[in-house]
Scaffold this motif. Structure first.
Motif, mmCIF file in Angstrom:
data_model
loop_
_atom_site.group_PDB
_atom_site.id
_atom_site.type_symbol
_atom_site.label_atom_id
_atom_site.label_comp_id
_atom_site.label_asym_id
_atom_site.label_seq_id
_atom_site.Cartn_x
_atom_site.Cartn_y
_atom_site.Cartn_z
ATOM 1 N N THR A 175 0.701 -1.117 0.109
ATOM 2 C CA THR A 175 -0.069 -0.052 -0.198
ATOM 3 C C THR A 175 0.820 1.437 0.115
ATOM 4 O O THR A 175 0.590 2.173 -0.591
ATOM 5 N N ARG A 176 1.900 1.116 0.709
ATOM 6 C CA ARG A 176 2.742 2.469 0.801
ATOM 7 C C ARG A 176 3.721 2.808 -0.268
ATOM 8 O O ARG A 176 3.725 3.776 -0.762
ATOM 9 N N LEU A 177 4.320 1.493 -0.703
ATOM 10 C CA LEU A 177 5.020 1.563 -2.170
ATOM 11 C C LEU A 177 4.518 1.406 -3.148
ATOM 12 O O LEU A 177 5.092 1.728 -4.195
ATOM 13 N N GLY A 178 3.317 0.857 -3.267
ATOM 14 C CA GLY A 178 2.530 0.385 -4.176
ATOM 15 C C GLY A 178 3.296 -0.621 -5.145
ATOM 16 O O GLY A 178 3.059 -0.632 -6.385
ATOM 17 N N LEU A 179 3.986 -1.600 -4.627
ATOM 18 C CA LEU A 179 4.358 -2.759 -5.307
ATOM 19 C C LEU A 179 3.535 -3.735 -5.485
ATOM 20 O O LEU A 179 2.742 -4.143 -4.593
ATOM 21 N N GLU A 180 3.584 -4.526 -6.665
ATOM 22 C CA GLU A 180 2.909 -5.741 -7.058
ATOM 23 C C GLU A 180 3.565 -7.056 -6.089
ATOM 24 O O GLU A 180 4.448 -7.117 -6.329
ATOM 25 N N PRO A 181 2.410 -7.709 -5.584
ATOM 26 C CA PRO A 181 2.938 -8.846 -5.139
ATOM 27 C C PRO A 181 3.472 -9.793 -6.079
ATOM 28 O O PRO A 181 2.990 -9.944 -7.182
ATOM 29 N N ARG A 182 4.364 -10.737 -5.851
ATOM 30 C CA ARG A 182 5.031 -11.418 -6.853
ATOM 31 C C ARG A 182 5.078 -12.863 -5.954
ATOM 32 O O ARG A 182 5.914 -13.305 -5.184
ATOM 33 N N PRO A 183 4.075 -13.796 -6.195
ATOM 34 C CA PRO A 183 3.959 -14.967 -5.501
ATOM 35 C C PRO A 183 5.237 -16.046 -5.624
ATOM 36 O O PRO A 183 5.897 -15.761 -6.616
ATOM 37 N N GLN A 184 5.500 -16.695 -4.576
ATOM 38 C CA GLN A 184 6.741 -17.716 -4.592
ATOM 39 C C GLN A 184 6.388 -18.854 -4.578
ATOM 40 O O GLN A 184 5.351 -19.249 -3.711
ATOM 41 N N ALA A 185 6.777 -19.725 -5.133
ATOM 42 C CA ALA A 185 6.229 -21.308 -5.156
ATOM 43 C C ALA A 185 6.551 -21.668 -3.952
ATOM 44 O O ALA A 185 5.706 -22.699 -3.391
ATOM 45 N N ASP A 186 7.318 -21.437 -2.921
ATOM 46 C CA ASP A 186 7.555 -21.733 -1.620
ATOM 47 C C ASP A 186 6.647 -21.181 -0.629
ATOM 48 O O ASP A 186 6.797 -21.581 0.474
ATOM 49 N N GLY A 187 5.802 -20.163 -0.930
ATOM 50 C CA GLY A 187 5.050 -19.519 -0.279
ATOM 51 C C GLY A 187 5.497 -18.309 0.530
ATOM 52 O O GLY A 187 4.687 -17.761 0.998
ATOM 53 N N ASP A 188 6.596 -17.991 0.269
ATOM 54 C CA ASP A 188 7.306 -16.857 0.716
ATOM 55 C C ASP A 188 6.422 -15.754 0.221
ATOM 56 O O ASP A 188 6.113 -15.589 -1.005
ATOM 57 N N VAL A 189 6.856 -14.247 0.740
ATOM 58 C CA VAL A 189 6.017 -13.111 0.395
ATOM 59 C C VAL A 189 7.062 -12.494 -0.565
ATOM 60 O O VAL A 189 8.319 -12.059 0.051
ATOM 61 N N GLY A 190 6.930 -12.086 -1.735
ATOM 62 C CA GLY A 190 7.580 -11.332 -2.503
ATOM 63 C C GLY A 190 6.946 -10.014 -3.448
ATOM 64 O O GLY A 190 5.778 -10.344 -3.586
ATOM 65 N N PHE A 191 7.691 -9.087 -3.753
ATOM 66 C CA PHE A 191 7.084 -7.779 -4.114
ATOM 67 C C PHE A 191 7.959 -7.341 -5.483
ATOM 68 O O PHE A 191 9.185 -7.641 -5.416
ATOM 69 N N ALA A 192 7.578 -7.358 -6.608
ATOM 70 C CA ALA A 192 8.196 -6.827 -7.919
ATOM 71 C C ALA A 192 8.483 -5.460 -7.699
ATOM 72 O O ALA A 192 7.713 -4.731 -7.672
ATOM 73 N N LEU A 193 9.789 -5.314 -8.239
ATOM 74 C CA LEU A 193 10.273 -4.109 -8.474
ATOM 75 C C LEU A 193 11.134 -4.350 -9.962
ATOM 76 O O LEU A 193 12.303 -4.723 -9.749
ATOM 77 N N GLY A 194 10.545 -3.951 -10.853
ATOM 78 C CA GLY A 194 11.142 -4.365 -12.235
ATOM 79 C C GLY A 194 11.444 -5.747 -12.264
ATOM 80 O O GLY A 194 10.421 -6.317 -12.083
ATOM 81 N N GLY A 195 12.620 -6.325 -12.602
ATOM 82 C CA GLY A 195 13.028 -7.348 -12.683
ATOM 83 C C GLY A 195 13.497 -8.132 -11.198
ATOM 84 O O GLY A 195 13.614 -9.362 -11.106
ATOM 85 N N LEU A 196 13.401 -7.250 -10.321
ATOM 86 C CA LEU A 196 13.969 -7.735 -8.921
ATOM 87 C C LEU A 196 12.687 -8.174 -8.086
ATOM 88 O O LEU A 196 11.661 -7.528 -8.185
ATOM 89 N N THR A 197 12.946 -9.030 -7.194
ATOM 90 C CA THR A 197 11.975 -9.550 -6.360
ATOM 91 C C THR A 197 12.611 -8.915 -4.846
ATOM 92 O O THR A 197 13.600 -9.368 -4.420
#
Length: 130
Positions: A28-50
């Motif tokens: 919400t504050r940074l406006g980054l899109e969630p990037r689901p991880q296969a192992d259930g970890d929480v990731g957010f997309a920043l260009g090609g970086l997670t």
């Protein structure tokens, strides 16, 4: 000259005290899109970086918390990278293994100052191997 196959910084893993609060901040504050991880970890997309969020509770205590932030560099071929680094006298701290249901090869080495740097490459999914 890039003779080993380095590509880009792929993942920065951050240790967090409160996973829900951290997820809310990045979403919400940074406006980054969630990037689901296969192992259930929480990731957010920043260009090609997670940006990967890792709860302290899952990290243990003491020295286990200290390697964060953790950097993972994409390479062309992680198993080959491991062999090439070892041949150059680089200390391999974590042997290359398959992760995320066989989707990624991941390993780590130590730099001259003892910093651990992770590297990864995509692997063919086991179901797709011929």
């Amino acid at each position: 000259m890039n003779t080993l196959g380095w590509q880009e910084l792929k993942v920065v893993a951050l240790a967090v005290d409160d996973l829900a609060r951290a997820e809310d901040f990045y979403r919400t504050r940074l406006g980054l899109e969630p990037r689901p991880q296969a192992d259930g970890d929480v990731g957010f997309a920043l260009g090609g970086l997670t940006i990967l969020l890792k709860p302290f509770a899952g990290l243990g205590s003491g020295a286990e918390k200290s390697p964060y932030p953790r950097l993972t560099i994409a390479v062309a071929d992680a198993p080959r990278m491991e062999r090439d680094l070892a041949a150059r006298g680089v200390a391999i701290s974590d042997a290359v293994q398959l992760y995320e249901d066989g989707c990624y090869w991941v390993g780590a080495f130590l730099d001259s100052e003892g910093n651990k740097l992770w590297f990864c490459s995509e692997a063919k999914h086991p179901a797709l191997r011929a």
